[in-house]
Scaffold this motif. Structure first.
Motif, PDB file in Angstrom:
ATOM      1  N   ALA A   4       0.832  -1.203   0.000  1.00 40.14           N
ATOM      2  CA  ALA A   4       0.000   0.000   0.000  1.00 40.14           C
ATOM      3  C   ALA A   4       0.865   1.251   0.000  1.00 40.14           C
ATOM      4  CB  ALA A   4      -0.927  -0.006   1.213  1.00 40.14           C
ATOM      5  N   LEU A   5       1.929   1.243   0.791  1.00 35.84           N
ATOM      6  CA  LEU A   5       2.834   2.382   0.833  1.00 35.84           C
ATOM      7  C   LEU A   5       3.521   2.554  -0.513  1.00 35.84           C
ATOM      8  CD1 LEU A   5       4.006   4.634   2.571  1.00 35.84           C
ATOM      9  CD2 LEU A   5       5.751   3.023   3.357  1.00 35.84           C
ATOM     10  N   GLU A   6       3.927   1.454  -1.125  1.00 35.71           N
ATOM     11  CA  GLU A   6       4.547   1.519  -2.458  1.00 35.71           C
ATOM     12  C   GLU A   6       3.631   2.203  -3.467  1.00 35.71           C
ATOM     13  OE1 GLU A   6       6.064  -2.011  -4.444  1.00 35.71           O
ATOM     14  OE2 GLU A   6       6.741  -2.715  -2.490  1.00 35.71           O
ATOM     15  N   VAL A   7       2.366   1.815  -3.467  1.00 36.68           N
ATOM     16  CA  VAL A   7       1.396   2.391  -4.405  1.00 36.68           C
ATOM     17  C   VAL A   7       1.278   3.885  -4.176  1.00 36.68           C
ATOM     18  CG1 VAL A   7      -1.048   2.459  -5.046  1.00 36.68           C
ATOM     19  CG2 VAL A   7       0.104   0.251  -4.757  1.00 36.68           C
ATOM     20  N   LEU A   8       1.155   4.302  -2.930  1.00 41.58           N
ATOM     21  CA  LEU A   8       1.026   5.731  -2.650  1.00 41.58           C
ATOM     22  C   LEU A   8       2.285   6.501  -3.025  1.00 41.58           C
ATOM     23  CD1 LEU A   8      -0.942   5.720   0.689  1.00 41.58           C
ATOM     24  CD2 LEU A   8      -1.698   6.639  -1.494  1.00 41.58           C
ATOM     25  N   ARG A  22       2.935   9.194   7.375  1.00 46.26           N
ATOM     26  CA  ARG A  22       2.346   9.436   8.697  1.00 46.26           C
ATOM     27  C   ARG A  22       1.503   8.244   9.136  1.00 46.26           C
ATOM     28  NH1 ARG A  22      -1.075  13.890   7.545  1.00 46.26           N
ATOM     29  NH2 ARG A  22      -2.147  13.206   9.419  1.00 46.26           N
ATOM     30  N   VAL A  23       0.675   7.740   8.225  1.00 42.80           N
ATOM     31  CA  VAL A  23      -0.169   6.588   8.555  1.00 42.80           C
ATOM     32  C   VAL A  23       0.701   5.358   8.825  1.00 42.80           C
ATOM     33  CG1 VAL A  23      -1.905   4.991   7.647  1.00 42.80           C
ATOM     34  CG2 VAL A  23      -2.210   7.466   7.382  1.00 42.80           C
ATOM     35  N   ILE A  27       0.789   3.178  12.252  1.00 42.91           N
ATOM     36  CA  ILE A  27       0.595   1.724  12.277  1.00 42.91           C
ATOM     37  C   ILE A  27       1.780   1.036  12.936  1.00 42.91           C
ATOM     38  CG2 ILE A  27       0.443  -0.346  10.816  1.00 42.91           C
ATOM     39  CD1 ILE A  27      -1.236   1.419   8.857  1.00 42.91           C
ATOM     40  N   ARG A  28       2.987   1.443  12.556  1.00 40.33           N
ATOM     41  CA  ARG A  28       4.185   0.831  13.152  1.00 40.33           C
ATOM     42  C   ARG A  28       4.225   1.047  14.665  1.00 40.33           C
ATOM     43  NH1 ARG A  28       5.993  -3.123  10.048  1.00 40.33           N
ATOM     44  NH2 ARG A  28       6.588  -2.389   7.996  1.00 40.33           N
ATOM     45  N   LEU A  29       3.821   2.236  15.103  1.00 39.33           N
ATOM     46  CA  LEU A  29       3.806   2.502  16.538  1.00 39.33           C
ATOM     47  C   LEU A  29       2.773   1.611  17.223  1.00 39.33           C
ATOM     48  CD1 LEU A  29       5.207   4.200  18.675  1.00 39.33           C
ATOM     49  CD2 LEU A  29       3.457   5.938  18.350  1.00 39.33           C
ATOM     50  N   ASP A  30       1.596   1.486  16.629  1.00 38.50           N
ATOM     51  CA  ASP A  30       0.556   0.619  17.192  1.00 38.50           C
ATOM     52  C   ASP A  30       0.997  -0.843  17.239  1.00 38.50           C
ATOM     53  OD1 ASP A  30      -1.148   2.743  17.607  1.00 38.50           O
ATOM     54  OD2 ASP A  30      -2.392   2.343  15.851  1.00 38.50           O
ATOM     55  N   GLU A  39      11.034   6.575  11.917  1.00 37.24           N
ATOM     56  CA  GLU A  39      11.575   6.754  10.565  1.00 37.24           C
ATOM     57  C   GLU A  39      10.500   7.258   9.599  1.00 37.24           C
ATOM     58  OE1 GLU A  39      13.470   3.129   9.292  1.00 37.24           O
ATOM     59  OE2 GLU A  39      14.776   3.107  11.051  1.00 37.24           O
ATOM     60  N   HIS A  40       9.309   6.672   9.671  1.00 41.54           N
ATOM     61  CA  HIS A  40       8.224   7.123   8.786  1.00 41.54           C
ATOM     62  C   HIS A  40       7.812   8.558   9.110  1.00 41.54           C
ATOM     63  CE1 HIS A  40       7.331   3.637   6.357  1.00 41.54           C
ATOM     64  NE2 HIS A  40       7.406   2.863   7.434  1.00 41.54           N
TER      65      HIS A  40
END
Length: 109
Positions: A4-8, A22-23, A27-30, A39-40
């Protein structure tokens, strides 16, 4: 999440790239990975500053503050929180937005 990140990122719209990072950071934090989250959020923050997008900058600073807090860096977390709140104040965003950001960042200490 990687695909999904790649597509965006392929869309080549900097504001969407900021939002995607940011999203991904949230997610990584959660998921319990504050280092990847930082990093994100740092990538989003750097890009937001470069393109002059203060709204994304404020949110990325808030996310970086939460990640910094989770990494055990309270002074760094507080600095990112102050930056985020100052940006929200400068944009004149509603109190509800500032309160949400303040509460989220305070939870990282």
């Amino acid at each position: 999440m990687g695909r999904a990140l790649e597509v965006l990122l392929d869309i080549s719209r900097p504001s969407l790239t900021c939002a995607a990072h940011r999203v991904a950071g949230d997610i990584r934090l959660d998921l319990g990975d504050p280092r990847a989250a930082a990093e994100h959020h740092r990538t989003a923050l750097d890009l937001a500053v470069r393109i002059g997008h203060r709204f994304h900058e404020a949110h990325a600073a808030e996310g970086l503050g939460r990640a910094s807090g989770a990494l055990g860096r309270p002074a760094e977390a507080a600095e990112h929180r102050r930056r985020s709140l100052a940006l929200f104040d400068a944009m004149g965003l509603p109190e509800a937005v500032r309160r949400r950001t303040s509460g989220a960042a305070e939870g990282c200490f």
